[in-house]
Design a protein around this motif. Sequence first.
Motif, PDB file in Angstrom:
ATOM      1  N   LEU A 134      26.668   7.258   3.413  1.00  0.00           N
ATOM      2  CA  LEU A 134      27.886   7.550   4.178  1.00  0.00           C
ATOM      3  C   LEU A 134      27.698   8.719   5.139  1.00  0.00           C
ATOM      4  O   LEU A 134      26.992   9.687   4.828  1.00  0.00           O
ATOM      5  N   ARG A 135      28.408   8.627   6.257  1.00  0.00           N
ATOM      6  CA  ARG A 135      28.549   9.800   7.150  1.00  0.00           C
ATOM      7  C   ARG A 135      29.866  10.465   6.747  1.00  0.00           C
ATOM      8  O   ARG A 135      30.933   9.896   6.950  1.00  0.00           O
ATOM      9  N   ILE A 136      29.751  11.643   6.140  1.00  0.00           N
ATOM     10  CA  ILE A 136      30.938  12.301   5.552  1.00  0.00           C
ATOM     11  C   ILE A 136      31.373  13.485   6.420  1.00  0.00           C
ATOM     12  O   ILE A 136      30.531  14.245   6.910  1.00  0.00           O
ATOM     13  N   LEU A 137      32.681  13.631   6.585  1.00  0.00           N
ATOM     14  CA  LEU A 137      33.250  14.828   7.223  1.00  0.00           C
ATOM     15  C   LEU A 137      34.240  15.445   6.243  1.00  0.00           C
ATOM     16  O   LEU A 137      35.164  14.773   5.780  1.00  0.00           O
ATOM     17  N   GLU A 138      34.031  16.727   5.943  1.00  0.00           N
ATOM     18  CA  GLU A 138      34.984  17.453   5.086  1.00  0.00           C
ATOM     19  C   GLU A 138      35.770  18.420   5.961  1.00  0.00           C
ATOM     20  O   GLU A 138      35.188  19.262   6.650  1.00  0.00           O
ATOM     21  N   LEU A 139      37.094  18.318   5.921  1.00  0.00           N
ATOM     22  CA  LEU A 139      37.968  19.184   6.730  1.00  0.00           C
ATOM     23  C   LEU A 139      38.502  20.331   5.872  1.00  0.00           C
ATOM     24  O   LEU A 139      38.775  20.134   4.686  1.00  0.00           O
ATOM     25  N   GLY A 140      38.685  21.505   6.472  1.00  0.00           N
ATOM     26  CA  GLY A 140      39.225  22.649   5.721  1.00  0.00           C
ATOM     27  C   GLY A 140      38.382  22.932   4.489  1.00  0.00           C
ATOM     28  O   GLY A 140      38.904  23.218   3.412  1.00  0.00           O
ATOM     29  N   ALA A 141      37.069  22.863   4.661  1.00  0.00           N
ATOM     30  CA  ALA A 141      36.150  22.950   3.506  1.00  0.00           C
ATOM     31  C   ALA A 141      36.083  24.361   2.932  1.00  0.00           C
ATOM     32  O   ALA A 141      35.603  24.557   1.813  1.00  0.00           O
ATOM     33  N   GLY A 142      36.554  25.358   3.694  1.00  0.00           N
ATOM     34  CA  GLY A 142      36.546  26.731   3.205  1.00  0.00           C
ATOM     35  C   GLY A 142      35.138  27.181   2.866  1.00  0.00           C
ATOM     36  O   GLY A 142      34.185  26.987   3.641  1.00  0.00           O
ATOM     37  N   PHE A 162      37.488  13.644   4.337  1.00  0.00           N
ATOM     38  CA  PHE A 162      38.375  14.090   3.260  1.00  0.00           C
ATOM     39  C   PHE A 162      38.674  15.580   3.380  1.00  0.00           C
ATOM     40  O   PHE A 162      37.981  16.314   4.102  1.00  0.00           O
ATOM     41  N   SER A 163      39.719  15.997   2.695  1.00  0.00           N
ATOM     42  CA  SER A 163      40.040  17.437   2.648  1.00  0.00           C
ATOM     43  C   SER A 163      40.607  17.767   1.271  1.00  0.00           C
ATOM     44  O   SER A 163      41.150  16.887   0.585  1.00  0.00           O
ATOM     45  N   VAL A 164      40.468  19.025   0.909  1.00  0.00           N
ATOM     46  CA  VAL A 164      40.998  19.514  -0.370  1.00  0.00           C
ATOM     47  C   VAL A 164      41.834  20.768  -0.096  1.00  0.00           C
ATOM     48  O   VAL A 164      41.344  21.730   0.505  1.00  0.00           O
ATOM     49  N   PHE A 165      43.076  20.734  -0.524  1.00  0.00           N
ATOM     50  CA  PHE A 165      43.993  21.881  -0.412  1.00  0.00           C
ATOM     51  C   PHE A 165      44.150  22.377   1.029  1.00  0.00           C
ATOM     52  O   PHE A 165      44.273  23.585   1.267  1.00  0.00           O
ATOM     53  N   LEU A 166      44.124  21.461   1.979  1.00  0.00           N
ATOM     54  CA  LEU A 166      44.318  21.832   3.389  1.00  0.00           C
ATOM     55  C   LEU A 166      45.757  21.564   3.845  1.00  0.00           C
ATOM     56  O   LEU A 166      46.377  22.422   4.479  1.00  0.00           O
TER      57      LEU A 166
END
Length: 340
Positions: A176-184, A244-248
């Motif tokens: 997969l080509r993954i993009l994580e947003l607000g990764a901190g 995907f993002s976590v707690f953003l």
Amino acid sequence: MKKLIESVVLASNLSKTLIYSLEYRMLYGLSKSLSYFVEPPTRERNPELLRHLGEGVVALHRQDGRNVAEGIYPFDVVKPRDFRGHLGNLPLLFTDSLKISRRRRLNLKRDFESEPENVPDYLKRNYHFQTDGYFSAESARLYEHQVEVLFSGTAAPMRRMLIKLLKDKFTLTRPLRILELGAGTGAATSDFAKSFRVLSYTVSDVSEDYLKLARMRTPNGPFDFVQGPAEALPFADASFDLVFSVFLFHELPRSVREEVLRETFRVLAPGGIIGICDSIQRDDDPKLNIVLETFPKDYHEPFYKDYTLWDASSALKHTGFSEVSSNHQLLSKYWVGRKP
Ligand SMILES: C[S@@+](CC[C@H](N)C(=O)[O-])C[C@H]1O[C@@H](n2cnc3c(N)ncnc32)[C@H](O)[C@@H]1O
């Protein structure tokens, strides 16, 4: 063998919960003893609520163990990390907790020596009343530890539950080509990288300082680090398979949340998948509504209340996503969907 793995993960997670809960009590006790000068956070003393939370914590840790036993993610993700770093943070955590409690007392929301530059105006604030908001190396160093203290050591397993929902709902076996947003600072990054076959992994955040720490923590691998706001992504259309993002999302005004959904849709390839982990919302678990009310006041979260009322599933569908589904566990909620 599966039962053994589940028990080991449960024991390891519970010991982390014990350590972080003790640290919470110490930090709370410190603020309380100085409460003539500073404002401690609200401490829920309702025994029924505490019992409910305690049961939720154990259920989460058990599910984490089942996920490892079933191979949703490897055992490696639950191993304790950086014990010396943890101890080294403690004195800083103590002094920072007093600064945070002072800001809470004085309601100081934009308490910066120099205002952060090149970030949207709504972000120039001390989220969680934390020193420097998201914009210094010191804040980056303490951030994950402070979050685990706040969540009694459940933040990491709560983040991982998004991996489970993604794998339950979609076949994600190809690279997969993954993009994580607000990764901190990369709190979720290595867990996600170890759980999927990765062709490329772009780690992004608006904070240069947080991203610097994320880069230091993941020196090897297919990672690429890109600073900038999630509502204006510097990527071509259709360039990722999983975003995907976590707690953003709870940090953002509603209009920005919806811009982030539109940008995510744009940069996903057809068939690509979105995943979101964030706070539970109002009435997901009515017994926890009280926690959703005190949290944004204690920890300066100006957009949180609106977030708890936001119909994210409808917003996802309105943006164009299909196969939208959602669940929640303890204090976190998850959404996934596909770009047709
Ligand atoms: C609560 S932290 C979550 C960090 C990390 N994902 C985690 O699980 O701990 C929110 C993060 O979102 C970043 N952030 C806030 N607004 C943003 C925006 N508009 N675009 C990109 N990142 C943003 C902050 O810098 C911070 O690192």
